[in-house]
Design an enzyme around this catalytic site. Structure first.
Site, PDB file in Angstrom:
ATOM      1  N   GLU A  13       0.606  -0.999  -0.105  1.00 32.76           N
ATOM      2  CA  GLU A  13      -0.067   0.046   0.143  1.00 32.76           C
ATOM      3  C   GLU A  13       0.928   1.192   0.018  1.00 32.76           C
ATOM      4  O   GLU A  13       1.668   1.330   0.839  1.00 32.76           O
ATOM      5  CB  GLU A  13      -0.692  -0.032   1.136  1.00 32.76           C
ATOM      6  N   CYS A  60      -6.000   5.369   5.985  1.00 32.83           N
ATOM      7  CA  CYS A  60      -5.689   4.175   4.984  1.00 32.83           C
ATOM      8  C   CYS A  60      -6.845   3.196   4.924  1.00 32.83           C
ATOM      9  O   CYS A  60      -7.526   3.065   5.961  1.00 32.83           O
ATOM     10  CB  CYS A  60      -4.444   3.179   5.670  1.00 32.83           C
ATOM     11  N   CYS A 531       3.328  -0.073   4.533  1.00 35.06           N
ATOM     12  CA  CYS A 531       2.260   0.701   3.976  1.00 35.06           C
ATOM     13  C   CYS A 531       2.822   2.152   4.068  1.00 35.06           C
ATOM     14  O   CYS A 531       3.058   2.559   5.249  1.00 35.06           O
ATOM     15  CB  CYS A 531       0.978   0.551   4.811  1.00 35.06           C
TER      16      CYS A 531
HETATM   17 NI1  NFE Z   1      -2.092   1.538   5.502  1.00 32.79          NI
HETATM   18 FE1  NFE Z   1      -1.369   0.626   8.675  1.00 32.79          FE
HETATM   19  C1  NFE Z   1      -1.672  -0.971   9.342  1.00 32.79           C
HETATM   20  C2  NFE Z   1      -1.413   1.196  10.322  1.00 32.79           C
HETATM   21  S1  NFE Z   1       0.801   0.600   8.859  1.00 32.79           S
HETATM   22  S2  NFE Z   1      -1.598  -0.301   6.753  1.00 32.79           S
HETATM   23  O1  NFE Z   1      -1.703  -2.186   9.583  1.00 32.79           O
HETATM   24  O2  NFE Z   1      -1.392   2.056  11.343  1.00 32.79           O
HETATM   25  O3  NFE Z   1       1.668   1.723   8.158  1.00 32.79           O
END
Ligand code: NFE
Length: 552
Positions: A13, A60, A531
Site C-alpha cells: 500500500e 488508510c 504501508c
Molecule cells: Ni496503511 Fe497501517 C496497518 C497502520 S501501517 S496499513 O496495519 O497504522 O503503516
C-alpha cells in the site's frame, strides 16, 4: 559496487522506493524512501475527538479500524472514560475482523507472488498435485482440474493482468523454485483467499456499518447494537474464516520453507522490537492502570531488547528525528511533543531521502509488526502463542523457545501465521462471549464523557504493528494531535547516531543474483508488510496548530 533500485515497490500500500548498493552479489548498503506526503493530523485540529476518530481512519483503507481505535482510546483517556465490557468485546471483534482481512490479503494476494508462480502451474500434472497436497497436509478446497483449465484459458488469452510485471521469468537461481504441482495448489489458495479476505471485511462491515472506514467505534465505546440475526451472521462468518485459516496459512508457509530455505538466512533487521499490545483482555476494567491493561491484552505490550528481554513501554522514550527526512531542521522530538515542518529537498541518500520520519525508542531503531507482537506474547507467556510458536520452531528444526530462528525474511513471513490463527480462534470466542454477556442482561455499549478538557495517548496495534495516537483536548476541541504508525518505525531512515532503520538493516546482507530483478530484496520488503500511505503524516507548525506549538 553496483546500485540496484526497486521503485516503485508493488504489491504494497503506498509509494515506496528501495535503493541498494550491491557488492559481490550481496547488499552492502540500503536506503528506504517513502515518496508520499500527507497531512492527516492537520485535518482534525479544532474538531471533536469523536470527529477525529472518524477522520483519522481515512489514513488508510487497509487498517482504518486500528486508527479509529487508537484515536478512540486517546479520546477515552482525554474524556476520562472507561468503556463498558460490551464495547470492549465489540472493539476486539471489529479489530480482529480487520486483522484477518489484512493478514489473509497480505499473505496470499501480496507476498505469496514472490514465491508462487501461477503460470508455472500450467506445467503441473493435476493428479500428482492431489497427491502432493495429501502428502504435505495442504488444504484442498477447490477443484484443481477446473482451476488448471481456467489458468490455461487465462494464459492463452495473453492478458495477464495482475500476473504481468512480476519476475516470474527471472532465471537466476534465486527466483521461483516451487514444483508446478505446488504452484497449482497454492494458486487455488490465492483465489480462495480473495473470498476469505472479503468475508473478513464483511464481518468488519457488519460491526462497523461499512468497511473500509467503519462508523461505530468512537470515544466512549461503540455504537453497534447487536441483534440475534446479526450475531448469528457474525458467528457463521467467524467460523468459516477460522476453519479456512486453520487449514491453510501455516501449512502453506511451511511448504515454502524447503524450497526457499535460503530466505531463513537473511533479512534479520535491527533485532529490537516494540509492541503496544492489542485486543483488550477479559480482566476488564483496569481503571487508571494503563500499563496493566496493555500487559493483559490478548497480544500484550512489550519492548524487547537484543536478547528478547521484555520491559514495559515508557512514553517519554519515544522520539522522532528529522535529519534524514524532508522536514526542516535536524531536531529530535520527544513524545508526545512532536512537530513537523515539511520541506522537500532533493532525493539524496547522503542527506535527506524520504518523507518517513525516524522514530526511535530509547534512541534505537525498533521493528514493529506481527513478529514483535508474537515475541512479546511468547516472552509474556500467552499459552496459544507459546504452544504454536514452539510447534513452528519444531518444523523449522529449531529448539523450543529459540525465537532467534524467526529473525529472517521467511521467519518474519511464517510467524505472522501464528497470529492469524490466534485471531481467527479469538473471533469465535468473542462472539460467544458477547452473546453470553447480552444473555446475562448487559446492554451497555456507550458511556458519555466525564470531562471535556484533558489529554490522552492511545497505544494500540494495527496489523502492521505498534500504533500510537495522542491528543490534547480543550473544551471538547482538539488542540494537538500526533500519530506514529507501524510502517514509520519499519521504514525509518538513518537515525541521529548513523544507524539504519529496521528495513534498511534487513536489506543489508541480502543476496542479489541479478540487480535488475533483486527478488530476495523484494521478499524482504514484503516480509514487513509495509504501508507508506500510513507511514507519512505531518503536522504543519506554520499553522500554529501542531502539538509542540500548543504545549510549549
Ligand atoms: Ni496503511 Fe497501517 C496497518 C497502520 S501501517 S496499513 O496495519 O497504522 O503503516
Amino acid at each position: 559496487m553496483t546500485r540496484s533500485v526497486i521503485d516503485p515497490i508493488t504489491r504494497i500500500e503506498g509509494h515506496l522506493r528501495v535503493e541498494m548498493e550491491v557488492e559481490n552479489g550481496v547488499v552492502a548498503d540500503a536506503w528506504v524512501s517513502g515518496g508520499c506526503f500527507r497531512g492527516m493530523e492537520l485535518v482534525v485540529q479544532n474538531r471533536t475527538p469523536e470527529d477525529a476518530a472518524q477522520i483519522v481512519e481515512r489514513i488508510c483503507g487497509v487498517c482504518p479500524v486500528s486508527h479509529a481505535h487508537a484515536s478512540s482510546i486517546a479520546g477515552d483517556k482525554a474524556y476520562g472514560i472507561t468503556i463498558s465490557n460490551n464495547a470492549r468485546i465489540i472493539r476486539n471483534l471489529l479489530e480482529g475482523a480487520q486483522f484477518l482481512h489484512s493478514h489473509i490479503l497480505w499473505l496470499y494476494n501480496l507476498a505469496a507472488l514472490d514465491y508462487v508462480n501461477p503460470l508455472n502451474a500450467l506445467q503441473a500434472n493435476v493428479d500428482n498435485a492431489y497427491a502432493v497436497a495429501l502428502e504435505n497436509g495442504l488444504a484442498l478446497h477447490s477443484d484443481l482440474n477446473q482451476l488448471y483449465d481456467k489458468l490455461g484459458a487465462f494464459a492463452a488469452n495473453g492478458q495477464l493482468s495482475i500476473f504481468s510485471g512480476n519476475w516470474f521469468d527471472a532465471d537466476n537461481g534465486e527466483a521461483y523454485k516451487l514444483t508446478p504441482e505446488l504452484d497449482l495448489i497454492l494458486t487455488s489458495h490465492y483465489l480462495e483467499a480473495l473470498k476469505m479476505q472479503a468475508r473478513a471485511s464483511e464481518m468488519a462491515a457488519l460491526l462497523g456499518g461499512k468497511m473500509p472506514h467503519v462508523m461505530t467505534s468512537i470515544p466512549g465505546g461503540n455504537m453497534w447494537v447487536p441483534t440475534e440475526s446479526k450475531l448469528d451472521d457474525l458467528l457463521a462468518m467467524a467460523i468459516e474464516v477460522r476453519d479456512w485459516v486453520n487449514d491453510t496459512v501455516l501449512a502453506d508457509t511451511v511448504a515454502l520453507a524447503g524450497p526457499y530455505a535460503e530466505a531463513l538466512t537473511f533479512g534479520k533487521g535491527c533485532g529490537r522490537y516494540i509492541a503496544w499490545g492489542v485486543f483488550e483482555g477479559n480482566g476488564w476494567p483496569y481503571g487508571d492502570n494503563y500499563i496493566e491493561q496493555m500487559k493483559n491484552r490478548y497480544l500484550p505490550m512489550g519492548v524487547l531488547d537484543e536478547n528478547f528481554g521484555v520491559t514495559d513501554v515508557e512514553e517519554s522514550k519515544i522520539q522522532e528525528y528529522m535529519g534524514h527526512s524532508w522536514y526542516k531542521g535536524d531536531d529530535t522530538y520527544t513524545s508526545p511533543y512532536f512537530t513537523t515542518d515539511p520541506d522537500y529537498t532533493d532525493y539524496n541518500v547522503d542527506d535527506r531521502y524520504t518523507w518517513v520520519k525516524c522514530p526511535t525508542y530509547d534512541g534505537k531503531p525498533m521493528e514493529a509488526g506481527s513478529m514483535s507482537r508474537i515475541f512479546a506474547a511468547y516472552v509474556r507467556g500467552v499459552p496459544f502463542i507459546k504452544e504454536n510458536v514452539d510447534a513452528v520452531l519444531g518444523i523449522l528444526g529449531a529448539q523450543p523457545g529459540d525465537l532467534s530462528a524467526f529473525q529472517s525474511t521467511l521467519g518474519r513471513t511464517a510467524i505472522r501465521q501464528v497470529e492469524t490463527m490466534y485471531v481467527a480462534d479469538l473471533m469465535v470466542e468473542w462472539v460467544n462471549e458477547l452473546m453470553e454477556a447480552i444473555k446475562g442482561g448487559d446492554s451497555e455499549y456507550f458511556r458519555a464523557p466525564e470531562r471535556t478538557t484533558g489529554e490522552g495517548s492511545g497505544f494500540w496495534e494495527a496489523p502492521r504493528g505498534a500504533l500510537y495516537h495522542s491528543e490534547k483536548v480543550k473544551d471538547g476541541k482538539i488542540e494537538g494531535y500526533q500519530i506514529i504508525i507501524p510502517s514509520t518505525w519499519n521504514l525509518a531512515p538513518i537515525n541521529s547516531e548513523g544507524e539504519h532503520g529496521p528495513l534498511e538493516q534487513a536489506l543489508i546482507g541480502v543476496p542479489v543474483a541479478d540487480i535488475e530483478k533483486p527478488i530476495n530484496a523484494l521478499r524482504t520488503v514484503h516480509s514487513f508488510d509495509p504501508c507508506t500511505a500510513c507511514a507519512v503524516h505531518v503536522t504543519d507548525r506554520a499553522t500554529g496548530k501542531s502539538f509542540e506549538t500548543v504545549t510549549s
